[in-house]
Motif scaffolding. Structure first.
Motif, short mmCIF file in Angstrom:
data_model
loop_
_atom_site.label_atom_id
_atom_site.label_comp_id
_atom_site.label_asym_id
_atom_site.label_seq_id
_atom_site.Cartn_x
_atom_site.Cartn_y
_atom_site.Cartn_z
N SER A 193 5.73 -8.28 -6.06
CA SER A 193 6.71 -8.56 -5.02
C SER A 193 6.23 -8.10 -3.64
O SER A 193 5.32 -7.28 -3.51
CB SER A 193 8.03 -7.85 -5.35
N ARG A 194 6.88 -8.66 -2.62
CA ARG A 194 6.70 -8.18 -1.25
C ARG A 194 7.86 -7.25 -0.94
O ARG A 194 9.01 -7.55 -1.27
CB ARG A 194 6.63 -9.35 -0.27
N HIS A 195 7.58 -6.12 -0.30
CA HIS A 195 8.56 -5.06 -0.10
C HIS A 195 8.88 -4.89 1.38
O HIS A 195 8.03 -5.09 2.25
CB HIS A 195 8.02 -3.73 -0.66
N VAL A 196 10.14 -4.52 1.64
CA VAL A 196 10.56 -4.19 2.99
C VAL A 196 10.94 -2.72 3.03
O VAL A 196 11.54 -2.19 2.09
CB VAL A 196 11.75 -5.08 3.44
N GLY A 202 0.81 -1.22 0.00
CA GLY A 202 0.00 0.00 0.00
C GLY A 202 0.84 1.26 0.00
O GLY A 202 1.83 1.39 -0.71
N ALA A 203 0.44 2.24 0.87
CA ALA A 203 1.07 3.55 0.89
C ALA A 203 2.55 3.47 1.24
O ALA A 203 3.36 4.25 0.74
CB ALA A 203 0.33 4.46 1.87
N ALA A 204 2.89 2.54 2.13
CA ALA A 204 4.30 2.44 2.53
C ALA A 204 5.19 2.05 1.36
O ALA A 204 6.39 2.34 1.37
CB ALA A 204 4.43 1.43 3.67
N ARG A 205 4.60 1.41 0.35
CA ARG A 205 5.40 1.05 -0.81
C ARG A 205 5.87 2.30 -1.54
O ARG A 205 6.95 2.31 -2.16
CB ARG A 205 4.59 0.15 -1.75
N ASP A 206 5.09 3.37 -1.51
CA ASP A 206 5.51 4.63 -2.13
C ASP A 206 6.76 5.17 -1.46
O ASP A 206 7.65 5.72 -2.11
CB ASP A 206 4.38 5.66 -2.05
N ALA A 207 6.83 5.01 -0.13
CA ALA A 207 8.01 5.45 0.59
C ALA A 207 9.23 4.61 0.18
O ALA A 207 10.35 5.14 0.04
CB ALA A 207 7.78 5.35 2.09
#
Length: 293
Positions: free
Chosen positions: A38-41, A5-10
């Motif tokens: 993908s899954r993002h960290v 979600g939004a954290a992916r933009d960061a």
């Protein structure tokens, strides 16, 4: 933490700062179709500011690992990588892989990734493929693979390494990459110990080895002993084992091929238990001390 979600933009903002603004990668290349799959960290600083990002694709490929310049060398990359590996394990991915920029290879080797294949160019930056086999051994079929596996086994050790060899295997333990890994391990690890058990120390002494010079400078961390018991001398193989589940075993010590792993602690413990009593009953290589060691 693994985010969406939004954290992916960061996470994308961190990647843009590192890859596009700093390294000159085209924005069209930096973003791709795998992003949505993908899954993002995302790593954040104490104030919540994004400082690092990475991702893992459905096939286990880890990529887009980026840490802002001011935060490098402070364990951020290691923490993100471990988060992605934990996520892979939870989802049953046994093999993970990546394209590592050459300066970052040490980070991945410490986590158990082994380099494979030649160096190549990606987005104008030199890379090598690296792969991690969780809970499984892999075949070592040639000298190049032996060197790459050895570098990772050394780099991923916690505190101790045990080596059994006839004569320090020219082409392996005198290889520049292996020597550099050993040097980093013994100088950068508190309480580091490398025990080297030889069957033919006379050949090592006559031929010479860069490891002798390294042991001269770091005698508290590197020790040599020579096998003397007749039963012990019948052992025809060779192996390298660390205390983190990594090993490279060769049935014939005169050859480089064998089996290796970076995450098989049970088998690694067996090798350590095999090594320990032989080490205790073997003699100190006093002839090396005559050379200044």
């Amino acid at each position: 933490m693994v985010v969406d979600g939004a954290a992916r933009d960061a996470a994308h903002a961190v990647r843009t700062a590192v890859f596009v603004d700093e390294q000159g990668v085209s924005p069209d290349i930096e973003r791709d179709a795998l992003d949505v799959l993908s899954r993002h960290v995302l790593a954040t600083g104490p104030d919540g500011t994004p400082i690092g990002a990475g991702r893992i694709a459905p096939d286990g490929r880890i990529g887009r690992m980026a840490v802002l310049a001011d935060w490098r060398g402070r364990g951020v990359g290691e923490a993100m990588l471990q988060t992605l590996l934990d996520d892979a394990r939870e989802r049953g991915l046994r093999s993970t892989w990546l394209h590592a920029q050459l300066p970052a290879m040490g980070l991945y080797a410490r986590a158990g990734f082994v380099a494979e294949g030649p160096q190549f160019d990606e987005a104008g930056i030199a890379h090598r493929t690296m792969r991690r086999h969780a809970g499984a051994a892999f075949a070592v079929e040639d000298a190049d693979t032996a060197v790459d596996a050895t570098v990772t086994i050394i780099a991923s050790a916690r505190r101790t390494i045990a080596l059994r060899s006839r004569d320090l295997d020219p082409g392996l333990y005198d290889h520049p990459d292996v020597l550099a890994a050993l040097r980093r391990f013994v100088t950068g690890t508190r309480g580091a110990s490398v025990q080297m058990l030889l069957h033919d120390p006379a050949t090592v002494q006559r031929r010479g080895s860069p490891l002798l010079a390294l042991a001269q400078r770091l005698p508290s961390a590197l020790a040599f002993r020579a096998v003397e018991d007749p039963v012990d001398r019948e052992f025809a193989g060779a192996f390298l084992v660390n205390d983190a589940g990594g090993f490279h075993v060769r049935t014939l010590g005169t050859r480089m091929d064998g089996d290796a792993a970076t995450d098989l602690p049970g088998r690694a413990r067996q090798l350590q238990q095999q090594f320990a009593p032989v080490w205790e009953r073997s003699r100190v290589c006093s002839e090396f001390r005559a050379l200044g060691i």
